[in-house]
Design an enzyme around this catalytic site. Structure first.
Site, mmCIF file in Angstrom:
data_model
loop_
_atom_site.group_PDB
_atom_site.id
_atom_site.type_symbol
_atom_site.label_atom_id
_atom_site.label_comp_id
_atom_site.label_asym_id
_atom_site.label_seq_id
_atom_site.Cartn_x
_atom_site.Cartn_y
_atom_site.Cartn_z
ATOM 1 N N GLU A 61 0.831 -1.192 0.000
ATOM 2 C CA GLU A 61 0.000 0.000 0.000
ATOM 3 C C GLU A 61 0.879 1.262 0.000
ATOM 4 O O GLU A 61 2.025 1.240 0.447
ATOM 5 C CB GLU A 61 -0.911 -0.009 1.225
ATOM 6 N N ASN A 62 0.292 2.354 -0.502
ATOM 7 C CA ASN A 62 0.937 3.671 -0.517
ATOM 8 C C ASN A 62 2.236 3.694 -1.325
ATOM 9 O O ASN A 62 3.108 4.517 -1.077
ATOM 10 C CB ASN A 62 1.208 4.157 0.917
ATOM 11 N N ARG A 63 2.374 2.724 -2.231
ATOM 12 C CA ARG A 63 3.540 2.608 -3.105
ATOM 13 C C ARG A 63 4.835 2.375 -2.335
ATOM 14 O O ARG A 63 5.925 2.611 -2.847
ATOM 15 C CB ARG A 63 3.672 3.835 -4.027
ATOM 16 N N LEU A 64 4.704 1.902 -1.091
ATOM 17 C CA LEU A 64 5.893 1.541 -0.311
ATOM 18 C C LEU A 64 6.161 0.050 -0.513
ATOM 19 O O LEU A 64 6.055 -0.772 0.400
ATOM 20 C CB LEU A 64 5.681 1.879 1.172
ATOM 21 N N HIS A 65 6.508 -0.290 -1.743
ATOM 22 C CA HIS A 65 6.665 -1.684 -2.129
ATOM 23 C C HIS A 65 7.922 -2.292 -1.502
ATOM 24 O O HIS A 65 8.879 -1.585 -1.169
ATOM 25 C CB HIS A 65 6.755 -1.799 -3.652
#
Length: 210
Positions: free
Chosen positions: A184-188
């Protein structure tokens, strides 16, 4: 399914001891999730001048040596690998929010390995390998179909189709293998296996910023 994998994340403690074992874990999960052709991968190559090209090919095997696909050696990818053996493979498993990126060097498989795989292909695919002068300009669809029909007459059902001398496999020996887990939130999560410079130390694991 996508949310399930995003929620899991990927930590260093989750990883197998080496990248091929980790790939097998994810490949089995990708296949069991119902993805169409989870063995489809984007192969990127570059010619001797560094000009890149990409296409989708199918993974046909993997083991501790690396990852195997088969092709016409006279195709654009075959020609570029001859000029520059450094390649990358990308498995874009978007429905389950995962990717695997492999960078390494491509070497030809043995004649025996090529023969063994060719014999496992359907007869139509065997004839197709002879029919297509892959990546070359063809005048029409009819010309292609005529070549195939001629080969069918030349090799009737019940007679073996020889392996084309211009056709075979490539083994991609990995230098790095990155496992990308969507979050989520592009915190891959991005965990990369990198072969140690001295090789005796095996694989190093690095976390990359997303």
């Amino acid at each position: 399914m996508r949310r399930q994998y995003r929620a899991q994340g990927l930590s260093e403690a989750d990883l197998a001891d080496d990248p091929v074992q980790q790939f097998e874990r994810w490949f089995v999960q990708a296949a069991s999730s119902g993805l169409d052709e989870p063995n489809a991968m984007v192969l990127s190559t570059a010619d001797g001048h560094g000009r890149p090209s990409s296409r989708t090919v199918l993974l046909k095997g993997y083991d501790e040596r690396g990852f195997v696909f088969f092709t016409n050696y006279g195709s654009r990818k075959g020609d570029e690998i001859t000029q520059n053996p450094r390649v990358s493979l990308l498995f874009p498993w978007h429905p389950i929010a995962r990717q695997v990126l492999i960078c390494g060097e491509a070497v030809r498989t043995t004649v025996e390995e090529t023969e063994r795989y060719f014999r496992s292909r359907p007869r139509g695919s065997q004839l197709g390998a002879w029919t297509s002068r892959q990546s070359q300009v063809v005048a029409s669809r009819e010309e292609l179909e005529q070549r195939y029909a001629d080969l069918e007459r030349r090799h009737p059902v019940g007679t073996p189709v020889p392996v084309p001398p211009f056709w075979g496999g490539f083994l991609v020996v990995p230098h790095t293998v990155e496992f990308w887990q969507g979050r989520e939130n592009r915190l891959h999560d991005r965990l990369r296996f990198r072969r140690a410079d001295d090789h005796a130390r095996g694989w190093l694991v690095e976390r990359l910023a997303p």
